[in-house]
Design a protein around this motif. Sequence first.
Motif, short mmCIF file in Angstrom:
data_model
loop_
_atom_site.label_atom_id
_atom_site.label_comp_id
_atom_site.label_asym_id
_atom_site.label_seq_id
_atom_site.Cartn_x
_atom_site.Cartn_y
_atom_site.Cartn_z
N SER A 58 21.69 -9.85 -3.88
CA SER A 58 21.88 -11.21 -4.34
C SER A 58 22.71 -11.21 -5.62
N LYS A 59 23.65 -12.13 -5.70
CA LYS A 59 24.49 -12.23 -6.88
C LYS A 59 23.79 -12.98 -8.01
N ASP A 60 22.73 -13.65 -7.69
CA ASP A 60 22.01 -14.45 -8.67
C ASP A 60 21.06 -13.56 -9.46
N ILE A 61 21.32 -13.42 -10.74
CA ILE A 61 20.52 -12.55 -11.59
C ILE A 61 19.08 -13.03 -11.68
N ILE A 62 18.87 -14.32 -11.74
CA ILE A 62 17.51 -14.84 -11.85
C ILE A 62 16.73 -14.55 -10.58
N THR A 63 17.36 -14.64 -9.44
CA THR A 63 16.70 -14.33 -8.18
C THR A 63 16.29 -12.86 -8.17
N ARG A 64 17.15 -11.99 -8.63
CA ARG A 64 16.80 -10.57 -8.69
C ARG A 64 15.66 -10.33 -9.66
N LYS A 65 15.68 -11.03 -10.78
CA LYS A 65 14.65 -10.82 -11.79
C LYS A 65 13.28 -11.31 -11.32
N THR A 66 13.25 -12.47 -10.69
CA THR A 66 11.97 -13.06 -10.30
C THR A 66 11.55 -12.71 -8.88
N GLY A 67 12.50 -12.29 -8.05
CA GLY A 67 12.18 -12.00 -6.66
C GLY A 67 11.97 -13.26 -5.84
N MET A 68 12.45 -14.39 -6.35
CA MET A 68 12.26 -15.66 -5.67
C MET A 68 13.54 -16.47 -5.78
N THR A 69 13.97 -17.03 -4.65
CA THR A 69 15.16 -17.86 -4.68
C THR A 69 14.83 -19.24 -5.23
N VAL A 112 2.65 -20.16 -7.29
CA VAL A 112 2.95 -21.41 -7.99
C VAL A 112 3.47 -21.09 -9.40
N TYR A 113 2.82 -20.17 -10.08
CA TYR A 113 3.23 -19.77 -11.42
C TYR A 113 4.65 -19.20 -11.40
N ARG A 114 4.91 -18.30 -10.46
CA ARG A 114 6.24 -17.68 -10.36
C ARG A 114 7.31 -18.70 -9.99
N ALA A 115 6.96 -19.68 -9.18
CA ALA A 115 7.92 -20.73 -8.82
C ALA A 115 8.29 -21.54 -10.05
N LYS A 116 7.30 -21.88 -10.86
CA LYS A 116 7.56 -22.63 -12.11
C LYS A 116 8.42 -21.79 -13.05
N GLU A 117 8.09 -20.53 -13.15
CA GLU A 117 8.88 -19.61 -13.98
C GLU A 117 10.34 -19.58 -13.52
N ARG A 118 10.54 -19.52 -12.21
CA ARG A 118 11.90 -19.47 -11.64
C ARG A 118 12.67 -20.74 -11.96
N LEU A 119 12.01 -21.89 -11.83
CA LEU A 119 12.68 -23.16 -12.13
C LEU A 119 12.95 -23.31 -13.62
N ASP A 120 12.06 -22.81 -14.45
CA ASP A 120 12.30 -22.84 -15.90
C ASP A 120 13.51 -22.00 -16.28
N LEU A 121 13.62 -20.82 -15.67
CA LEU A 121 14.77 -19.96 -15.95
C LEU A 121 16.07 -20.60 -15.47
N GLU A 122 16.00 -21.26 -14.33
CA GLU A 122 17.19 -21.95 -13.80
C GLU A 122 17.61 -23.08 -14.73
N SER A 123 16.64 -23.81 -15.24
CA SER A 123 16.92 -24.90 -16.17
C SER A 123 17.57 -24.38 -17.44
N ALA A 124 17.04 -23.28 -17.96
CA ALA A 124 17.61 -22.68 -19.17
C ALA A 124 19.04 -22.21 -18.92
N ARG A 125 19.29 -21.63 -17.75
CA ARG A 125 20.64 -21.18 -17.42
C ARG A 125 21.61 -22.36 -17.34
N GLU A 126 21.16 -23.45 -16.73
CA GLU A 126 22.02 -24.63 -16.63
C GLU A 126 22.34 -25.20 -18.00
#
Length: 120
Positions: free
Chosen positions: A43-54, A98-112
């Motif tokens: 995956s080219k998405d660094i956050i996806t690689r870090k969290t293991g969740m798309t 649920v926790y990891r999903a929230k973490e993933r969305l938080d990281l995405e928000s920070a990246r944006e």
Amino acid sequence: MNPARVLVQVVVTGATILGRAFVEAYKTTSQQTAAGGTAILQSKDIITRKTGMTLDEAQSILNVERNATLEDIKKNYTHLFNANDPEKGGSFYLQSKVYRAKERLDLESAREQIEAKHQE
């Protein structure tokens, strides 16, 4: 025929069949694990690689749309996190997803937000 010999043959035959089944199951599991791990690594998405969740998976878990507000995300997170509390009869596994999903969305928000600042 000797009953002991028949018993030994049955045991040996059963052990052989179980052994082959375990080997086949191990091979299948190894291949699936390798394929899943490779997909994450490619995956080219660094956050996806870090969290293991798309991002799509995280949105699906928290039941939010792509353009959901942080308040909507937090509301759904709080509800789902509390609903899956093991002390209340919930599932620790689901609570951790649920926790990891929230973490993933938080990281995405920070990246944006960082990308928006760089574009200014």
